[in-house]
Scaffold this motif. Structure first.
Motif, PDB file in Angstrom:
ATOM      1  N   PRO A 104       0.827  -1.212   0.000  1.00 29.06           N
ATOM      2  CA  PRO A 104       0.000   0.000   0.000  1.00 29.06           C
ATOM      3  C   PRO A 104       0.860   1.260   0.000  1.00 29.06           C
ATOM      4  N   TYR A 105       0.331   2.304  -0.645  1.00 30.80           N
ATOM      5  CA  TYR A 105       0.967   3.624  -0.678  1.00 30.80           C
ATOM      6  C   TYR A 105      -0.065   4.586  -0.107  1.00 30.80           C
ATOM      7  N   LEU A 106       0.099   4.915   1.170  1.00 32.67           N
ATOM      8  CA  LEU A 106      -0.905   5.648   1.932  1.00 32.67           C
ATOM      9  C   LEU A 106      -0.655   7.153   1.921  1.00 32.67           C
ATOM     10  N   TYR A 107      -1.750   7.894   2.005  1.00 33.84           N
ATOM     11  CA  TYR A 107      -1.683   9.350   2.030  1.00 33.84           C
ATOM     12  C   TYR A 107      -2.035   9.859   3.418  1.00 33.84           C
ATOM     13  N   ASP A 108      -1.098  10.569   4.030  1.00 29.83           N
ATOM     14  CA  ASP A 108      -1.227  11.139   5.374  1.00 29.83           C
ATOM     15  C   ASP A 108      -1.554  12.630   5.239  1.00 29.83           C
ATOM     16  N   GLU A 109      -2.785  12.934   4.891  1.00 32.56           N
ATOM     17  CA  GLU A 109      -3.181  14.312   4.591  1.00 32.56           C
ATOM     18  C   GLU A 109      -2.965  15.259   5.758  1.00 32.56           C
ATOM     19  N   THR A 110      -3.248  14.805   6.985  1.00 31.10           N
ATOM     20  CA  THR A 110      -3.126  15.677   8.159  1.00 31.10           C
ATOM     21  C   THR A 110      -1.689  15.785   8.657  1.00 31.10           C
ATOM     22  N   GLN A 111      -0.828  14.927   8.191  1.00 28.64           N
ATOM     23  CA  GLN A 111       0.573  14.829   8.605  1.00 28.64           C
ATOM     24  C   GLN A 111       0.733  14.324  10.042  1.00 28.64           C
ATOM     25  N   GLU A 112      -0.343  13.895  10.651  1.00 28.00           N
ATOM     26  CA  GLU A 112      -0.288  13.408  12.032  1.00 28.00           C
ATOM     27  C   GLU A 112       0.511  12.117  12.161  1.00 28.00           C
ATOM     28  N   VAL A 113       0.457  11.264  11.153  1.00 27.42           N
ATOM     29  CA  VAL A 113       1.193   9.994  11.216  1.00 27.42           C
ATOM     30  C   VAL A 113       2.696  10.263  11.127  1.00 27.42           C
ATOM     31  N   ALA A 114       3.101  11.130  10.225  1.00 21.96           N
ATOM     32  CA  ALA A 114       4.526  11.489  10.126  1.00 21.96           C
ATOM     33  C   ALA A 114       5.017  12.059  11.452  1.00 21.96           C
ATOM     34  N   LYS A 115       4.200  12.901  12.072  1.00 23.39           N
ATOM     35  CA  LYS A 115       4.587  13.472  13.373  1.00 23.39           C
ATOM     36  C   LYS A 115       4.682  12.395  14.440  1.00 23.39           C
ATOM     37  N   ALA A 116       3.755  11.436  14.436  1.00 24.74           N
ATOM     38  CA  ALA A 116       3.774  10.355  15.428  1.00 24.74           C
ATOM     39  C   ALA A 116       5.030   9.494  15.298  1.00 24.74           C
ATOM     40  N   TYR A 117       5.523   9.339  14.075  1.00 24.99           N
ATOM     41  CA  TYR A 117       6.727   8.543  13.828  1.00 24.99           C
ATOM     42  C   TYR A 117       8.001   9.389  13.890  1.00 24.99           C
TER      43      TYR A 117
END
Length: 184
Positions: A104-117
Motif C-alpha cells: 500500500p501507498y498511503l496518504y497522510d493528509e493531516t501529517q499526524e502519522v509522520a509526526k507520530a513517527y
C-alpha cells in the motif's frame, strides 16, 4: 537537493497506530491490516523527491522479496500537496503502478502519522518486529543520487534478515538522508 537526516526514533518504540487512505485501492488501511507476522517496514516517501526516485527500484524489489517471508511493507506520503502537487494522491496511485509497488501507498493528509513517527525526510525507513517494537530505523544503504555507489538495500536488508533469523540487529544504525517532509 536538501539533505535532511532522519530523527532516529528510539529503538524499542511501539509503532504508532494509524488508519489512512491507500491511494492504490482507494480504501482505508490500518497498521493492523498492513503489518506482517514477523515484522513490518514503514517507509515515508513521496513522488517527487530525487532521493526517493533513486531508491524506488530497490524498495520495490525488497517488497517483492520480503513480503512472502512475513514482513509487511507500507509506504506513506505526508507531504503538503497544495505546495507540492506532484505528490497528490492520484499521482501517488500512478507512481505505485509505474514502480511496481506490491504494498500500500498511503496518504497522510493531516501529517499526524509522520509526526507520530517523528519522520523527517523522504525516504525514512522503520522496521518493527512482530510485536510492533522498533528494531531498525535509518538508511536503506549508502547509495545516494550522484554518489556512484550501487543501490543494494544492504542496511535495511541486513536488519530484516537478522529479524527473520532471530538474531540481534546491530544498534549502530545510520540515519537516512533525503528531502525534508514538506510540512504545511
Amino acid at each position: 537537493m536538501a539533505r535532511t537526516p532522519s530523527n532516529m526514533l528510539a529503538l524499542g518504540t511501539k509503532a504508532p497506530d494509524f488508519s489512512l487512505v491507500d491511494t492504490v485501492t482507494d480504501t482505508q488501511k490500518s497498521l493492523n491490516e498492513v503489518k506482517g507476522e514477523k515484522g513490518t517496514v514503514i517507509m515515508f516517501i513521496c513522488n517527487h523527491c530525487p532521493f526517493v526516485v533513486h531508491v524506488n527500484p530497490e524498495i520495490s524489489k525488497l517488497g517483492k522479496e520480503y513480503q512472502s517471508n512475513g514482513i509487511g511493507f507500507v509506504a506513506i506520503s505526508s507531504n503538503d500537496v497544495i505546495n507540492y502537487p506532484d505528490d497528490a494522491p492520484h499521482l501517488m496511485k500512478q507512481k505505485a503502478a509505474e514502480e511496481g509497488y506490491t504494498f500500500p501507498y498511503l496518504y497522510d493528509e493531516t501529517q499526524e502519522v509522520a509526526k507520530a513517527y517523528d519522520a523527517a525526510c523522504t525516504p525514512d525507513f522503520y522496521l518493527f518486529d512482530g510485536n510492533l517494537d522498533l528494531v531498525y530505523r535509518g538508511q536503506l544503504d549508502d547509495s545516494r543520487p550522484g554518489n556512484g555507489l550501487p543501490l543494494t538495500g544492504t542496511d535495511l536488508r541486513n536488519a530484516m534478515d537478522a529479524l527473520l533469523a532471530g538474531k540481534a540487529i546491530d544498534s549502530e544504525q545510520k540515519p537516512s538522508i533525503g528531502c525534508n517532509i514538506k510540512w504545511k
